[in-house]
Design a protein around this motif. Sequence first.
Motif, PDB file in Angstrom:
ATOM      1  N   TYR A 138       0.829  -1.197   0.000  1.00 52.90           N
ATOM      2  CA  TYR A 138       0.000   0.000   0.000  1.00 52.90           C
ATOM      3  C   TYR A 138       0.873   1.261   0.000  1.00 52.90           C
ATOM      4  N   THR A 139       2.040   1.164   0.616  1.00 44.94           N
ATOM      5  CA  THR A 139       2.993   2.265   0.532  1.00 44.94           C
ATOM      6  C   THR A 139       3.418   2.493  -0.911  1.00 44.94           C
ATOM      7  N   SER A 140       3.634   1.404  -1.648  1.00 46.34           N
ATOM      8  CA  SER A 140       4.029   1.517  -3.048  1.00 46.34           C
ATOM      9  C   SER A 140       2.941   2.177  -3.879  1.00 46.34           C
ATOM     10  N   VAL A 141       1.687   1.816  -3.624  1.00 47.38           N
ATOM     11  CA  VAL A 141       0.566   2.447  -4.334  1.00 47.38           C
ATOM     12  C   VAL A 141       0.533   3.940  -4.027  1.00 47.38           C
ATOM     13  N   TRP A 142       0.744   4.316  -2.782  1.00 44.65           N
ATOM     14  CA  TRP A 142       0.767   5.736  -2.373  1.00 44.65           C
ATOM     15  C   TRP A 142       1.894   6.483  -3.077  1.00 44.65           C
ATOM     16  N   GLN A 177       6.959   4.771  10.821  1.00 43.20           N
ATOM     17  CA  GLN A 177       6.452   5.138   9.494  1.00 43.20           C
ATOM     18  C   GLN A 177       5.057   5.771   9.572  1.00 43.20           C
ATOM     19  N   ALA A 178       4.472   5.767  10.767  1.00 45.68           N
ATOM     20  CA  ALA A 178       3.123   6.321  10.947  1.00 45.68           C
ATOM     21  C   ALA A 178       3.207   7.809  11.246  1.00 45.68           C
ATOM     22  N   VAL A 179       3.908   8.535  10.397  1.00 44.61           N
ATOM     23  CA  VAL A 179       4.142   9.965  10.628  1.00 44.61           C
ATOM     24  C   VAL A 179       3.682  10.798   9.429  1.00 44.61           C
ATOM     25  N   LEU A 180       2.865  10.217   8.573  1.00 40.27           N
ATOM     26  CA  LEU A 180       2.531  10.866   7.314  1.00 40.27           C
ATOM     27  C   LEU A 180       1.389  11.859   7.469  1.00 40.27           C
ATOM     28  N   GLY A 181       1.475  12.928   6.677  1.00 40.73           N
ATOM     29  CA  GLY A 181       0.403  13.906   6.589  1.00 40.73           C
ATOM     30  C   GLY A 181       0.139  14.224   5.135  1.00 40.73           C
ATOM     31  N   ALA A 221       9.945  10.927   4.558  1.00 39.85           N
ATOM     32  CA  ALA A 221       9.368  10.753   5.892  1.00 39.85           C
ATOM     33  C   ALA A 221       9.422   9.305   6.351  1.00 39.85           C
ATOM     34  N   LEU A 222       9.454   8.363   5.390  1.00 40.75           N
ATOM     35  CA  LEU A 222       9.466   6.933   5.719  1.00 40.75           C
ATOM     36  C   LEU A 222      10.865   6.421   6.040  1.00 40.75           C
TER      37      LEU A 222
END
Length: 493
Positions: A279-283, A340-344, A351-352
């Motif tokens: 899902y990170t790759s899709v993002w 890795q749960a620091v995204l906005g 950020a990752l």
Amino acid sequence: MRKWGPLIAVCLGTFMLLLDVTIVIVALPDMAHALDASLSDLQWVLDGYALALAALLLGIGAAADRLGRRRVHVAGIVLFAVASLACGLASSPMTLVAARGVQGVGAAAMFATTLPLLAGVYQGKDRSVALGLWGAVSGAAAAIGPVVGGLLTEGPGWRWIFFVNLPVSVAAIWLTARTVPESRGARDRRLDWAGTVTFAVFAAAATYGVVRAGSLGWTSASTLATFGIAVLALLGFVVVERRVEHPLLELSLFRKPALVGVMAGALAFNGAAFGVLPYTSVWLQTVLGLSPVQGGLAVLPLAGTAFVVAAVGGKLLHGVQPRLTIGLGLVLIGGGTLGQAVLGAGSSWPALLPGLIVAGIGTGLVTPALAGAALASVPPQRAGMAGGAVNTFRQLGYAFGVAVLGTLVTSGMGETLSSGRSHALAGGGAAGLRAAGVPEDALRAAFASGLNTAAVVAGAVGVVAGAAVLLLVKGERKGAASPVPEALRAPAR
């Protein structure tokens, strides 16, 4: 060639089957666009392979002992190659998912016979060298998978991540036939077909239930019925394994807290470390606009760090109790995933980076030590069974992780987007949502929120599993920490 030909042959097959676990990740957005695939379709592209590998690994390994390990290994390569061709030619999501499942069956036949084949050829120092190189190849496959997938997807197209298996398969078959001698185990051992079938039904039904729950709801009649089938199949597996003369998995071994801890760690490991990456790759590609190669490079720090730590740590940490390396490694994986749960809405790939590196360090510690800890927790005559169970639980953990975390990604988007749009966004449909008038900030905020939700849960699982290993896995026998179960004994000819 006569001396090292068997090692090259086996390593080719191992590299190919492990590469296909990660090479697909960066190609998911292109697959979704080309085949009009939904989020659940993409989940099954990953899970179909991992599930078949996990469900059949023990059963095929037992069958190979009777039928001949080289024969089963070659049959696995042939099946893998045919399925790879079918994957590359797939014209619909259903065809691709089915071909990936068949590919997983071939991979199980290769993986289950790899170490026994090497053990039958190499002895003494040569065996240590061979197993060390085999381990390095295994780590390298996972490390370069996203980059190779990106290069092929951006170059000739995503279908070539499957077509590239064909020449490698031909080379592996030719080398195996010419250089690897046949070997067998105990021929009087009956195959546990009932155990194999019931375990496969349990794994498939449980994963299907989680995948479908994301769109149908956890309390829908269809979801509950699927979970009911999974529970019945698991109960059937337990009954079969308690009664059959030669079980796939001797359940009495699970009376030992140490083995329970190791298997819990194995189940949590792949899901916590790698379950969010698809899902990170899709993002990265559909929301941030990175190319497939850039997307592969963005997640490379995890696998690359793991490869370096595993290679260096194998020497520096020799003699350290496996429970310490596994327990602390899982805690690091959990901490890195939480990091890795620091995204906005305004976040980008850097950020990752800190979280990926920390998780990579943990992965490098856990990977080479899992089998050794399993060996240390069971009697020597059950070493092969324990080693096979570790690999089974690892693949099952990845399948469950992809399914559960995908549901969490879409649920985490719920504050910003509707359920239908959440599933479309997680499945690579950002371009279509933009065309429908959804603001860019809303898409970025929603996907970031979904990834954060999944990363928090995956990270917590890693930390809890690490604590369980540290508490439960104690009192290893000296000398039992070898990372290779059956390779310690040359199989019967």
